[in-house]
Write a protein that holds these residues in place. Structure first.
Motif, PDB file in Angstrom:
ATOM      1  N   GLU A 372      -0.265  -6.757  -4.659  1.00 27.08           N
ATOM      2  CA  GLU A 372      -0.126  -7.507  -5.918  1.00 27.08           C
ATOM      3  C   GLU A 372       1.338  -7.551  -6.346  1.00 27.08           C
ATOM      4  O   GLU A 372       2.082  -6.574  -6.166  1.00 27.08           O
ATOM      5  CB  GLU A 372      -0.967  -6.831  -7.017  1.00 27.08           C
ATOM      6  CG  GLU A 372      -0.971  -7.571  -8.332  1.00 27.08           C
ATOM      7  CD  GLU A 372      -1.782  -6.857  -9.397  1.00 27.08           C
ATOM      8  OE1 GLU A 372      -1.794  -7.315 -10.555  1.00 27.08           O
ATOM      9  OE2 GLU A 372      -2.412  -5.816  -9.057  1.00 27.08           O
ATOM     10  N   PHE A 373       1.723  -8.727  -6.928  1.00 24.33           N
ATOM     11  CA  PHE A 373       2.997  -8.855  -7.629  1.00 24.33           C
ATOM     12  C   PHE A 373       2.698  -8.659  -9.108  1.00 24.33           C
ATOM     13  O   PHE A 373       2.271  -9.586  -9.801  1.00 24.33           O
ATOM     14  CB  PHE A 373       3.634 -10.226  -7.375  1.00 24.33           C
ATOM     15  CG  PHE A 373       4.116 -10.412  -5.958  1.00 24.33           C
ATOM     16  CD1 PHE A 373       5.216  -9.703  -5.502  1.00 24.33           C
ATOM     17  CD2 PHE A 373       3.477 -11.287  -5.100  1.00 24.33           C
ATOM     18  CE1 PHE A 373       5.670  -9.866  -4.203  1.00 24.33           C
ATOM     19  CE2 PHE A 373       3.925 -11.461  -3.802  1.00 24.33           C
ATOM     20  CZ  PHE A 373       5.014 -10.737  -3.344  1.00 24.33           C
ATOM     21  N   ALA A 374       2.871  -7.467  -9.579  1.00 21.91           N
ATOM     22  CA  ALA A 374       2.506  -7.139 -10.954  1.00 21.91           C
ATOM     23  C   ALA A 374       3.696  -7.344 -11.876  1.00 21.91           C
ATOM     24  O   ALA A 374       4.818  -7.666 -11.451  1.00 21.91           O
ATOM     25  CB  ALA A 374       2.013  -5.697 -11.037  1.00 21.91           C
ATOM     26  N   GLU A 375       3.449  -7.171 -13.162  1.00 21.97           N
ATOM     27  CA  GLU A 375       4.489  -7.368 -14.167  1.00 21.97           C
ATOM     28  C   GLU A 375       5.611  -6.358 -14.021  1.00 21.97           C
ATOM     29  O   GLU A 375       6.791  -6.684 -14.161  1.00 21.97           O
ATOM     30  CB  GLU A 375       3.861  -7.252 -15.560  1.00 21.97           C
ATOM     31  CG  GLU A 375       4.862  -7.425 -16.696  1.00 21.97           C
ATOM     32  CD  GLU A 375       4.208  -7.272 -18.049  1.00 21.97           C
ATOM     33  OE1 GLU A 375       4.929  -7.336 -19.058  1.00 21.97           O
ATOM     34  OE2 GLU A 375       2.971  -7.083 -18.093  1.00 21.97           O
ATOM     35  N   ALA A 376       5.228  -5.097 -13.697  1.00 16.95           N
ATOM     36  CA  ALA A 376       6.237  -4.049 -13.614  1.00 16.95           C
ATOM     37  C   ALA A 376       6.860  -3.935 -12.233  1.00 16.95           C
ATOM     38  O   ALA A 376       7.889  -3.270 -12.067  1.00 16.95           O
ATOM     39  CB  ALA A 376       5.635  -2.700 -14.014  1.00 16.95           C
ATOM     40  N   GLY A 377       6.236  -4.503 -11.196  1.00 16.90           N
ATOM     41  CA  GLY A 377       6.765  -4.387  -9.851  1.00 16.90           C
ATOM     42  C   GLY A 377       5.723  -4.746  -8.816  1.00 16.90           C
ATOM     43  O   GLY A 377       4.634  -5.265  -9.130  1.00 16.90           O
ATOM     44  N   MET A 378       6.003  -4.468  -7.546  1.00 14.76           N
ATOM     45  CA  MET A 378       5.074  -4.758  -6.453  1.00 14.76           C
ATOM     46  C   MET A 378       4.129  -3.570  -6.249  1.00 14.76           C
ATOM     47  O   MET A 378       4.542  -2.405  -6.363  1.00 14.76           O
ATOM     48  CB  MET A 378       5.848  -5.035  -5.168  1.00 14.76           C
ATOM     49  CG  MET A 378       6.727  -6.281  -5.232  1.00 14.76           C
ATOM     50  SD  MET A 378       7.651  -6.545  -3.700  1.00 14.76           S
ATOM     51  CE  MET A 378       8.821  -5.192  -3.750  1.00 14.76           C
ATOM     52  N   LYS A 379       2.878  -3.868  -5.945  1.00 13.43           N
ATOM     53  CA  LYS A 379       1.878  -2.824  -5.695  1.00 13.43           C
ATOM     54  C   LYS A 379       1.455  -2.858  -4.231  1.00 13.43           C
ATOM     55  O   LYS A 379       1.233  -3.926  -3.655  1.00 13.43           O
ATOM     56  CB  LYS A 379       0.654  -3.016  -6.590  1.00 13.43           C
ATOM     57  CG  LYS A 379       0.953  -2.774  -8.067  1.00 13.43           C
ATOM     58  CD  LYS A 379      -0.309  -2.835  -8.911  1.00 13.43           C
ATOM     59  CE  LYS A 379       0.002  -2.523 -10.368  1.00 13.43           C
ATOM     60  NZ  LYS A 379      -1.222  -2.573 -11.208  1.00 13.43           N
ATOM     61  N   PHE A 380       1.325  -1.649  -3.647  1.00 15.29           N
ATOM     62  CA  PHE A 380       0.979  -1.497  -2.242  1.00 15.29           C
ATOM     63  C   PHE A 380      -0.247  -0.589  -2.102  1.00 15.29           C
ATOM     64  O   PHE A 380      -0.562   0.212  -3.003  1.00 15.29           O
ATOM     65  CB  PHE A 380       2.147  -0.886  -1.452  1.00 15.29           C
ATOM     66  CG  PHE A 380       3.381  -1.733  -1.442  1.00 15.29           C
ATOM     67  CD1 PHE A 380       3.627  -2.597  -0.392  1.00 15.29           C
ATOM     68  CD2 PHE A 380       4.297  -1.665  -2.492  1.00 15.29           C
ATOM     69  CE1 PHE A 380       4.776  -3.362  -0.376  1.00 15.29           C
ATOM     70  CE2 PHE A 380       5.438  -2.435  -2.489  1.00 15.29           C
ATOM     71  CZ  PHE A 380       5.677  -3.283  -1.433  1.00 15.29           C
ATOM     72  N   SER A 381      -0.908  -0.697  -0.938  1.00 16.01           N
ATOM     73  CA  SER A 381      -2.045   0.177  -0.614  1.00 16.01           C
ATOM     74  C   SER A 381      -1.829   0.740   0.785  1.00 16.01           C
ATOM     75  O   SER A 381      -1.712  -0.024   1.757  1.00 16.01           O
ATOM     76  CB  SER A 381      -3.366  -0.603  -0.676  1.00 16.01           C
ATOM     77  OG  SER A 381      -4.443   0.236  -0.263  1.00 16.01           O
ATOM     78  N   LEU A 382      -1.779   2.089   0.859  1.00 14.73           N
ATOM     79  CA  LEU A 382      -1.586   2.776   2.137  1.00 14.73           C
ATOM     80  C   LEU A 382      -2.892   3.451   2.530  1.00 14.73           C
ATOM     81  O   LEU A 382      -3.499   4.176   1.723  1.00 14.73           O
ATOM     82  CB  LEU A 382      -0.476   3.829   2.007  1.00 14.73           C
ATOM     83  CG  LEU A 382      -0.275   4.769   3.197  1.00 14.73           C
ATOM     84  CD1 LEU A 382       0.178   3.993   4.421  1.00 14.73           C
ATOM     85  CD2 LEU A 382       0.732   5.871   2.848  1.00 14.73           C
ATOM     86  N   THR A 383      -3.354   3.203   3.750  1.00 18.03           N
ATOM     87  CA  THR A 383      -4.586   3.821   4.258  1.00 18.03           C
ATOM     88  C   THR A 383      -4.312   4.486   5.595  1.00 18.03           C
ATOM     89  O   THR A 383      -3.559   3.958   6.424  1.00 18.03           O
ATOM     90  CB  THR A 383      -5.707   2.776   4.429  1.00 18.03           C
ATOM     91  OG1 THR A 383      -5.268   1.747   5.313  1.00 18.03           O
ATOM     92  CG2 THR A 383      -6.088   2.162   3.086  1.00 18.03           C
ATOM     93  N   PHE A 384      -4.940   5.655   5.795  1.00 12.55           N
ATOM     94  CA  PHE A 384      -4.858   6.355   7.082  1.00 12.55           C
ATOM     95  C   PHE A 384      -6.079   7.259   7.202  1.00 12.55           C
ATOM     96  O   PHE A 384      -6.758   7.570   6.210  1.00 12.55           O
ATOM     97  CB  PHE A 384      -3.562   7.169   7.199  1.00 12.55           C
ATOM     98  CG  PHE A 384      -3.395   8.215   6.143  1.00 12.55           C
ATOM     99  CD1 PHE A 384      -3.760   9.546   6.378  1.00 12.55           C
ATOM    100  CD2 PHE A 384      -2.881   7.889   4.904  1.00 12.55           C
ATOM    101  CE1 PHE A 384      -3.603  10.502   5.413  1.00 12.55           C
ATOM    102  CE2 PHE A 384      -2.715   8.856   3.917  1.00 12.55           C
ATOM    103  CZ  PHE A 384      -3.081  10.161   4.167  1.00 12.55           C
ATOM    104  N   TRP A 385      -6.357   7.693   8.421  1.00 13.58           N
ATOM    105  CA  TRP A 385      -7.567   8.461   8.712  1.00 13.58           C
ATOM    106  C   TRP A 385      -7.226   9.936   8.948  1.00 13.58           C
ATOM    107  O   TRP A 385      -6.195  10.254   9.535  1.00 13.58           O
ATOM    108  CB  TRP A 385      -8.259   7.922   9.970  1.00 13.58           C
ATOM    109  CG  TRP A 385      -8.885   6.566   9.767  1.00 13.58           C
ATOM    110  CD1 TRP A 385      -8.269   5.361   9.930  1.00 13.58           C
ATOM    111  CD2 TRP A 385     -10.221   6.298   9.369  1.00 13.58           C
ATOM    112  NE1 TRP A 385      -9.142   4.337   9.659  1.00 13.58           N
ATOM    113  CE2 TRP A 385     -10.356   4.892   9.316  1.00 13.58           C
ATOM    114  CE3 TRP A 385     -11.326   7.090   9.071  1.00 13.58           C
ATOM    115  CZ2 TRP A 385     -11.542   4.267   8.956  1.00 13.58           C
ATOM    116  CZ3 TRP A 385     -12.517   6.480   8.719  1.00 13.58           C
ATOM    117  CH2 TRP A 385     -12.622   5.083   8.651  1.00 13.58           C
ATOM    118  N   ILE A 386      -8.133  10.804   8.451  1.00 12.55           N
ATOM    119  CA  ILE A 386      -8.061  12.237   8.762  1.00 12.55           C
ATOM    120  C   ILE A 386      -9.384  12.661   9.378  1.00 12.55           C
ATOM    121  O   ILE A 386     -10.423  12.007   9.176  1.00 12.55           O
ATOM    122  CB  ILE A 386      -7.743  13.090   7.513  1.00 12.55           C
ATOM    123  CG1 ILE A 386      -8.801  12.878   6.425  1.00 12.55           C
ATOM    124  CG2 ILE A 386      -6.363  12.767   6.981  1.00 12.55           C
ATOM    125  CD1 ILE A 386      -8.581  13.753   5.192  1.00 12.55           C
ATOM    126  N   ALA A 387      -9.366  13.780  10.119  1.00 12.21           N
ATOM    127  CA  ALA A 387     -10.547  14.179  10.897  1.00 12.21           C
ATOM    128  C   ALA A 387     -11.610  14.882  10.067  1.00 12.21           C
ATOM    129  O   ALA A 387     -12.756  14.992  10.505  1.00 12.21           O
ATOM    130  CB  ALA A 387     -10.118  15.094  12.062  1.00 12.21           C
TER     131      ALA A 387
END
Length: 437
Positions: A372-387
């Motif tokens: 998202e390009f939000a009002e306060a800045g850019m938003k990101f989503s980080l995903t990774f797998w654990i065992a």
């Protein structure tokens, strides 16, 4: 109620006359003095014996049962010495005067021997409560038999009865039933514990099947023990039809939740939706299932708390099982940056930080996307797998700290809200003071 008052009164009168004849005799007080002196001498001798024996080193290397037997034998030294002294005193009294004048000594010696024999026989029982019950019951029967009052006592207890729907209840019947039930349930507990150990050691059975088998065995053995005990005392189970009807009404009204939880527990074990060791989230409670009981499951939260959740809630409510089919867990981290940062560089840094996490699965590369390009800045989503989902919050914290260090190194700033207040048409300070005065 069937009570033969005449027989009871005759029994009490005979007992009173017998006791009165003994108490009025001077030989009675002589025997009482000998008994008291023998008890004091027995305790003194036994104290000297135990002072010379070290119970901690007694029987080192012997089998456990034999060591316990020897320990009980040493602890029973006062009783053994007392019985020996009373027997010797009885022999001397019989040789010097009439045998009837040493009757109390004979009773004391026999009672002491009975208590000693019972203590040695029950030395192999580890349950302290059962030892007390068996010892007191056996000694009471032995005492009545020694005094010659066992048969009259049995007849007196059996003479009082209450008839309920064809079932004749007497104090003797209830005493027998209570003792048999305690012994039967105790033996049932020993057998069920032995079978439980064998089942839990079996690697061919899943944890849920193990718990189901253990519950079925315990319930089956308990029903069998109660049935055997009732049949042994002569209770016809068909005579309990009226009680079973009342129990059915009670279950229908007062025991709904208990029955529902019991049936729900069987369903959970049969469909294997949850099992011991699973990480679950039920409402606001999260943790690993540490035990599955007949009425509830125990969920260990990891901070010392354990949630006891009724089985019915697991059947009727939404349950998140993090380890139902696969323990691999996807971790999601949301973060933002200001618009001065390069979004491609941000995604590359975030993916590299997640891949370097010790618990991240190497075969499944992390992924970072701009959401998202939000009002306060850019938003990101980080995903990774654990065992394993255990300690997922710790993993997220470590990755976010590493991400913060990477952003600081690259000069990337994390946005935060800034508020500016502008006041238009403000009055001069002097005017405000005058107005307030």
């Amino acid at each position: 109620m069937d009570i033969d008052l005449k027989d009871v009164l005759e029994f009490l009168q005979m007992a009173a006359r017998s006791v009165g004849a003994e108490v009025t005799s001077p030989w009675f007080y002589l025997q009482v003095g000998m008994v008291l002196a023998g008890a004091g001498l027995a305790f003194a001798i036994s104290a000297a014996i135990r002072a010379r024996i070290d119970l901690t080193t007694l029987g080192m290397g012997w089998p456990t049962a034999l060591r316990r037997f020897m320990r009980v034998l040493v602890d029973s030294a006062p009783t053994a010495v007392f019985a020996l002294l009373m027997a010797l005193t009885r022999i001397i009294m019989v040789m010097s005067t009439w045998p009837s004048r040493s009757y109390l000594l004979s009773v004391a010696a026999n009672l002491a021997l009975a208590w000693l024999a019972i203590g040695l026989v029950t030395s192999g029982i580890r349950n302290a409560f059962m030892v007390r019950v068996i010892s007191l019951s056996a000694w009471l029967v032995a005492a009545l038999s020694i005094l010659g009052q066992l048969d009259p006592t049995i007849e007196a207890l059996d003479s009082v009865s209450v008839v309920l729907g064809g079932l004749r209840l007497t104090p003797l019947l209830l005493i027998k039933l209570g003792l048999l039930l305690m012994v039967a349930l105790w033996l049932t507990n020993i057998v069920s514990n032995f079978l439980e150990n064998r089942i839990t050691r079996s690697s061919d059975l899943t944890p849920s099947v193990q718990v189901l088998l253990i519950k079925m065995i315990r319930v089956g053995l308990m029903i069998f023990a109660v049935t055997v005990a009732m049949s042994a005392v002569g209770i016809n189970l068909s005579a309990l039809a009226i009680f079973s009807g009342a129990a059915g009404v009670g279950i229908g009204f007062g025991l709904q939740k208990i029955v529902a939880n019991f049936i729900s527990g069987i369903i959970l074990l049969a469909d294997k939706s949850v099992k011991p060791g699973d990480l679950v989230t039920i409402g606001d409670s999260q943790g690993r299932i540490s035990a599955m009981k007949t009425r509830y499951i125990s969920v260990a939260a990891g901070d010392g708390r354990e949630f006891l959740i009724p089985n019915e809630d697991l059947v009727t409510q939404k349950v998140t099982n993090w380890t139902y089919t696969d323990k691999n867990t996807l971790v999601k981290i949301a973060f933002g940056t200001n618009y001065d940062a390069d979004p491609r560089l941000v995604c590359k840094l975030a993916a590299g930080v997640a891949a370097a996490a010790p618990r991240a699965i190497k075969g499944k590369p992390p992924n970072c996307i701009l959401t998202e390009f939000a009002e306060a800045g850019m938003k990101f989503s980080l995903t990774f797998w654990i065992a394993d989902p255990d300690g997922m919050d710790n993993v997220k914290s470590d990755v976010m700290l590493a991400l913060w260090d990477a952003f600081k190194h690259e000069g990337i700033r994390v946005p935060y809200p800034v508020r500016e207040l502008r006041v238009r048409g403000a009055l001069p300070v002097e005017t405000v003071v005058e107005a307030s005065s």
